[in-house]
Design a protein around this motif. Structure first.
Motif, PDB file in Angstrom:
ATOM      1  N   ALA A 141       1.300  -1.700   0.007  1.00  0.00           N
ATOM      2  CA  ALA A 141       0.017  -0.477   0.006  1.00  0.00           C
ATOM      3  C   ALA A 141       0.737   0.935   0.411  1.00  0.00           C
ATOM      4  O   ALA A 141       0.467   2.736  -0.481  1.00  0.00           O
ATOM      5  N   ARG A 142       1.890   1.423   0.757  1.00  0.00           N
ATOM      6  CA  ARG A 142       2.695   2.389   1.132  1.00  0.00           C
ATOM      7  C   ARG A 142       4.280   2.564   0.725  1.00  0.00           C
ATOM      8  O   ARG A 142       4.292   3.339   0.619  1.00  0.00           O
ATOM      9  N   GLY A 143       4.444   1.468  -0.043  1.00  0.00           N
ATOM     10  CA  GLY A 143       5.769   0.736  -0.156  1.00  0.00           C
ATOM     11  C   GLY A 143       6.872   1.302   0.828  1.00  0.00           C
ATOM     12  O   GLY A 143       6.629   1.177   1.779  1.00  0.00           O
ATOM     13  N   ASP A 144       8.327   2.281   0.662  1.00  0.00           N
ATOM     14  CA  ASP A 144       9.149   2.818   1.482  1.00  0.00           C
ATOM     15  C   ASP A 144       8.755   3.878   2.065  1.00  0.00           C
ATOM     16  O   ASP A 144       9.445   4.012   3.481  1.00  0.00           O
ATOM     17  N   ALA A 145       7.245   4.294   2.076  1.00  0.00           N
ATOM     18  CA  ALA A 145       6.791   5.220   2.536  1.00  0.00           C
ATOM     19  C   ALA A 145       6.866   4.110   4.094  1.00  0.00           C
ATOM     20  O   ALA A 145       6.665   5.521   5.089  1.00  0.00           O
ATOM     21  N   ALA A 146       6.371   3.403   4.206  1.00  0.00           N
ATOM     22  CA  ALA A 146       6.073   2.288   5.435  1.00  0.00           C
ATOM     23  C   ALA A 146       7.032   1.629   5.839  1.00  0.00           C
ATOM     24  O   ALA A 146       7.201   0.932   7.040  1.00  0.00           O
ATOM     25  N   ALA A 147       7.963   2.174   5.563  1.00  0.00           N
ATOM     26  CA  ALA A 147       9.729   1.443   5.869  1.00  0.00           C
ATOM     27  C   ALA A 147      10.051   1.431   7.530  1.00  0.00           C
ATOM     28  O   ALA A 147      10.461   0.980   8.305  1.00  0.00           O
ATOM     29  N   ASP A 148       8.682   2.335   8.532  1.00  0.00           N
ATOM     30  CA  ASP A 148       9.216   2.441   9.753  1.00  0.00           C
ATOM     31  C   ASP A 148       8.173   1.462  10.098  1.00  0.00           C
ATOM     32  O   ASP A 148       9.236   0.357  11.403  1.00  0.00           O
ATOM     33  N   GLU A 149       7.696   1.834   9.831  1.00  0.00           N
ATOM     34  CA  GLU A 149       6.063   0.221  10.198  1.00  0.00           C
ATOM     35  C   GLU A 149       6.990  -0.935  10.441  1.00  0.00           C
ATOM     36  O   GLU A 149       6.739  -2.019  10.421  1.00  0.00           O
ATOM     37  N   ILE A 150       7.442  -1.157   8.683  1.00  0.00           N
ATOM     38  CA  ILE A 150       7.628  -3.085   8.346  1.00  0.00           C
ATOM     39  C   ILE A 150       9.355  -3.297   9.015  1.00  0.00           C
ATOM     40  O   ILE A 150       9.129  -3.891   9.436  1.00  0.00           O
ATOM     41  N   ALA A 151      10.399  -2.384   9.536  1.00  0.00           N
ATOM     42  CA  ALA A 151      11.375  -2.331  10.387  1.00  0.00           C
ATOM     43  C   ALA A 151      10.563  -2.592  11.608  1.00  0.00           C
ATOM     44  O   ALA A 151      10.889  -3.920  12.302  1.00  0.00           O
ATOM     45  N   ALA A 152       9.217  -2.097  12.653  1.00  0.00           N
ATOM     46  CA  ALA A 152       9.334  -2.722  13.555  1.00  0.00           C
ATOM     47  C   ALA A 152       9.107  -3.458  13.560  1.00  0.00           C
ATOM     48  O   ALA A 152       8.427  -4.844  14.206  1.00  0.00           O
ATOM     49  N   ARG A 153       7.697  -4.495  12.083  1.00  0.00           N
ATOM     50  CA  ARG A 153       7.034  -5.702  11.965  1.00  0.00           C
ATOM     51  C   ARG A 153       8.061  -5.969  12.082  1.00  0.00           C
ATOM     52  O   ARG A 153       8.135  -7.974  12.219  1.00  0.00           O
ATOM     53  N   LYS A 154       9.411  -6.662  11.469  1.00  0.00           N
ATOM     54  CA  LYS A 154      10.448  -7.070  11.293  1.00  0.00           C
ATOM     55  C   LYS A 154      10.855  -7.262  12.932  1.00  0.00           C
ATOM     56  O   LYS A 154      11.185  -8.489  13.205  1.00  0.00           O
ATOM     57  N   LYS A 155      11.416  -7.078  13.341  1.00  0.00           N
ATOM     58  CA  LYS A 155      11.612  -6.624  15.235  1.00  0.00           C
ATOM     59  C   LYS A 155      10.570  -7.867  15.410  1.00  0.00           C
ATOM     60  O   LYS A 155      11.054  -8.692  16.653  1.00  0.00           O
ATOM     61  N   ARG A 156       9.480  -7.789  15.648  1.00  0.00           N
ATOM     62  CA  ARG A 156       8.537  -8.298  16.388  1.00  0.00           C
ATOM     63  C   ARG A 156       8.217  -9.793  15.787  1.00  0.00           C
ATOM     64  O   ARG A 156       7.984 -10.482  16.644  1.00  0.00           O
ATOM     65  N   HIS A 157       8.806  -9.996  14.514  1.00  0.00           N
ATOM     66  CA  HIS A 157       8.219 -11.081  13.758  1.00  0.00           C
ATOM     67  C   HIS A 157       9.581 -11.785  14.152  1.00  0.00           C
ATOM     68  O   HIS A 157       9.685 -12.894  14.620  1.00  0.00           O
ATOM     69  N   ALA A 158      10.848 -11.341  14.418  1.00  0.00           N
ATOM     70  CA  ALA A 158      12.069 -12.421  15.362  1.00  0.00           C
ATOM     71  C   ALA A 158      12.162 -12.493  16.301  1.00  0.00           C
ATOM     72  O   ALA A 158      12.097 -13.227  16.575  1.00  0.00           O
ATOM     73  N   LEU A 159      11.108 -11.856  17.510  1.00  0.00           N
ATOM     74  CA  LEU A 159      11.128 -12.261  18.600  1.00  0.00           C
ATOM     75  C   LEU A 159       9.865 -12.784  18.368  1.00  0.00           C
ATOM     76  O   LEU A 159      10.031 -14.061  19.445  1.00  0.00           O
TER      77      LEU A 159
END
Length: 155
Positions: A114-132
């Motif tokens: 939906a937002r591409g690279d504009a969602a970079a902060d949300e995606i980074a947080a989701r990737k950290k959550r996914h790793a946890l």
């Protein structure tokens, strides 16, 4: 009881599918976080992780739950075993964690689309959550395996 060995085989096949899918989707998600990765490859890794979760990991876990319930119905004396109560608790927690992983990965893919690279902060947080969540899932898988094998005769 001709059905019991077949059910146990399906239970173990479900375990193998679940563990394999859990490893694969975590690996794809971690690969997608590498710096310098081509955008198309990064996006595909994220989609693969979400797809594996939805189409393999969660269904395999439900197959395990179903075959496990049938085994308990066929052998109700197992409910008197303390190790089984601990294993069932870990399995319920694993169901919750797997679903949280699935929702997280799907939302990550949707945010990227939906937002591409504009969602970079949300995606980074989701990737950290996914790793946890993956780390918690690994601990629970080890607990289930230890309870079903090593502690089965002790408890």
């Amino acid at each position: 009881m001709v059905l019991l060995p077949f059910l146990l085989l399906l239970h173990l096949v479900g375990l193998a599918a679940f563990v394999g899918a859990a490893f694969a989707q975590q690996r794809f998600m971690s690969l997608s976080a590498k710096a310098g990765l081509a955008t198309a490859l990064r996006d595909e890794y994220e989609r693969l992780a979400a797809s594996i979760l939805t189409k393999v990991e969660v269904p395999a876990l439900f197959a395990q739950v179903f075959t496990g319930v049938v085994v308990i119905v066929l052998q109700p004396y197992l409910l008197q075993q303390h190790w089984l109560h601990a294993k069932l608790t870990a399995v319920v927690l694993l169901l919750v964690v797997s679903h949280l992983e699935m929702f997280n990965a799907r939302r990550l893919v949707r945010a990227r689309a939906a937002r591409g690279d504009a969602a970079a902060d949300e995606i980074a947080a989701r990737k950290k959550r996914h790793a946890l969540l993956g780390a918690v899932s690994t601990v629970l898988i080890v607990a289930v395996l230890v309870l079903a094998t090593v502690l089965r005769g002790v408890m």
